[in-house]
Motif scaffolding. Structure first.
Motif, PDB file in Angstrom:
ATOM      1  N   HIS A   1      28.655 -41.585  37.750  1.00 32.92           N
ATOM      2  CA  HIS A   1      28.946 -41.237  36.355  1.00 32.92           C
ATOM      3  C   HIS A   1      27.954 -41.961  35.447  1.00 32.92           C
ATOM      4  N   PHE A   2      27.167 -41.213  34.686  1.00 29.72           N
ATOM      5  CA  PHE A   2      26.254 -41.780  33.699  1.00 29.72           C
ATOM      6  C   PHE A   2      26.814 -41.459  32.316  1.00 29.72           C
ATOM      7  N   VAL A   3      27.279 -42.466  31.616  1.00 24.48           N
ATOM      8  CA  VAL A   3      27.880 -42.282  30.292  1.00 24.48           C
ATOM      9  C   VAL A   3      26.882 -42.788  29.256  1.00 24.48           C
ATOM     10  N   THR A   4      26.548 -41.922  28.301  1.00 25.40           N
ATOM     11  CA  THR A   4      25.547 -42.271  27.292  1.00 25.40           C
ATOM     12  C   THR A   4      25.991 -41.799  25.911  1.00 25.40           C
ATOM     13  N   ASN A   5      25.176 -42.131  24.924  1.00 23.00           N
ATOM     14  CA  ASN A   5      25.363 -41.660  23.546  1.00 23.00           C
ATOM     15  C   ASN A   5      26.803 -41.878  23.065  1.00 23.00           C
ATOM     16  N   VAL A   6      27.312 -43.076  23.267  1.00 22.88           N
ATOM     17  CA  VAL A   6      28.673 -43.417  22.843  1.00 22.88           C
ATOM     18  C   VAL A   6      28.673 -43.537  21.322  1.00 22.88           C
TER      19      VAL A   6
ATOM     20  N   LEU B   1      26.810 -37.428  32.350  1.00 23.56           N
ATOM     21  CA  LEU B   1      26.044 -36.754  33.385  1.00 23.56           C
ATOM     22  C   LEU B   1      26.674 -37.216  34.690  1.00 23.56           C
ATOM     23  N   LEU B   2      27.195 -36.279  35.454  1.00 23.57           N
ATOM     24  CA  LEU B   2      27.924 -36.603  36.686  1.00 23.57           C
ATOM     25  C   LEU B   2      27.184 -35.995  37.864  1.00 23.57           C
ATOM     26  N   PHE B   3      26.736 -36.871  38.763  1.00 20.91           N
ATOM     27  CA  PHE B   3      26.087 -36.429  39.992  1.00 20.91           C
ATOM     28  C   PHE B   3      27.099 -36.516  41.115  1.00 20.91           C
ATOM     29  N   MET B   4      27.158 -35.448  41.947  1.00 20.32           N
ATOM     30  CA  MET B   4      28.094 -35.404  43.069  1.00 20.32           C
ATOM     31  C   MET B   4      27.355 -34.960  44.327  1.00 20.32           C
ATOM     32  N   ALA B   5      27.663 -35.587  45.447  1.00 24.07           N
ATOM     33  CA  ALA B   5      27.114 -35.188  46.739  1.00 24.07           C
ATOM     34  C   ALA B   5      28.184 -35.420  47.793  1.00 24.07           C
ATOM     35  N   GLN B   6      28.139 -34.597  48.830  1.00 22.89           N
ATOM     36  CA  GLN B   6      29.167 -34.687  49.869  1.00 22.89           C
ATOM     37  C   GLN B   6      28.517 -34.475  51.223  1.00 22.89           C
ATOM     38  N   GLY B   7      28.958 -35.234  52.201  1.00 24.87           N
ATOM     39  CA  GLY B   7      28.462 -35.059  53.562  1.00 24.87           C
ATOM     40  C   GLY B   7      26.961 -35.256  53.649  1.00 24.87           C
TER      41      GLY B   7
ATOM     42  N   GLY C   1      22.457 -32.538  45.639  1.00 22.23           N
ATOM     43  CA  GLY C   1      23.778 -32.757  45.063  1.00 22.23           C
ATOM     44  C   GLY C   1      24.006 -31.760  43.950  1.00 22.23           C
ATOM     45  N   THR C   2      25.082 -31.936  43.258  1.00 18.94           N
ATOM     46  CA  THR C   2      25.429 -31.114  42.100  1.00 18.94           C
ATOM     47  C   THR C   2      25.467 -32.022  40.886  1.00 18.94           C
TER      48      THR C   2
ATOM     49  N   ASN D   1      35.019 -26.451  43.734  1.00 20.09           N
ATOM     50  CA  ASN D   1      36.299 -26.945  43.255  1.00 20.09           C
ATOM     51  C   ASN D   1      36.083 -28.192  42.414  1.00 20.09           C
ATOM     52  N   ILE D   2      37.094 -28.581  41.677  1.00 23.23           N
ATOM     53  CA  ILE D   2      37.032 -29.800  40.874  1.00 23.23           C
ATOM     54  C   ILE D   2      37.870 -30.841  41.585  1.00 23.23           C
ATOM     55  N   SER D   3      37.200 -31.662  42.379  1.00 20.19           N
ATOM     56  CA  SER D   3      37.937 -32.674  43.149  1.00 20.19           C
ATOM     57  C   SER D   3      37.531 -34.092  42.721  1.00 20.19           C
ATOM     58  N   VAL D   4      36.963 -34.201  41.540  1.00 24.32           N
ATOM     59  CA  VAL D   4      36.610 -35.515  40.992  1.00 24.32           C
ATOM     60  C   VAL D   4      37.124 -35.590  39.555  1.00 24.32           C
TER      61      VAL D   4
END
Length: 170
Positions: free
Chosen positions: A96-101, A118-124, A129-130, A165-168
């Motif tokens: 999770h990259f949180v910016t511009n607060v 900006l959320l990076f996700m990878a599996q297996g 990633g996505t 799917n939304i699993s995060v």
């Protein structure tokens, strides 16, 4: 409540988001739940493509990718930690990259805060990633001297989800 400068308030919010991101990325979901108020509202409305000049919001008021409260978030955490979370086997790795607060408004013990995610996700063993981007509209509430998340409105930049799917959590 103590009087805070704008800079102190901003730092406290950034610190809150850094801690939240760490808990989510480390899969410490039980501890993440402790950052939420009992009356949490956690929504992800659908983005709707509108014609230029339309005065209607780009986000649906009726359709949601999800619309959660405390009990449904707790149930999701419990399921993700069970043997029945097939979509999470192997677990999704996130960053999770949180910016511009931006602290948009202060009303007593509540802060209206906008931030970009900006959320990076990878599996297996997947090579790519996505990546998902969003703007989050949050309400942080001071409870017993600590900030807690009371409301989150996740406004994805995507009209079509780039994942199955939304699993995060966002």
């Amino acid at each position: 409540m103590t009087h805070q400068s704008e800079l102190e308030r901003h730092y406290e919010c950034v610190s809150f988001y850094n801690r939240e991101a760490e808990l989510l990325d480390e899969k410490e979901l039980e501890h993440w739940l402790e950052l939420l108020t009992e009356d949490i509202r956690y929504d992800m409305p659908l983005r709707v493509t509108r014609d230029r000049g339309s005065d209607r919001s780009e986000f649906s008021e009726e359709g949601f990718n999800y619309r959660e409260d405390r009990s449904t978030l707790e149930a999701r955490v419990e399921r993700f930690q069970s043997e029945f979370a097939w979509s999470e086997d192997p677990p999704t790795r996130t960053r999770h990259f949180v910016t511009n607060v931006r602290v948009a408004d202060v009303d007593g013990d509540e802060l209206s805060v906008k931030n970009n995610l900006l959320l990076f996700m990878a599996q297996g063993e997947e090579a790519d990633g996505t990546t998902v981007s969003a703007e989050r509209h949050d309400v942080l509430r001071r409870v017993d001297g600590e900030l807690k998340l009371a409301e989150r409105d996740i406004r994805l930049d995507h009209t079509v989800l780039p994942m199955k799917n939304i699993s995060v959590f966002f």
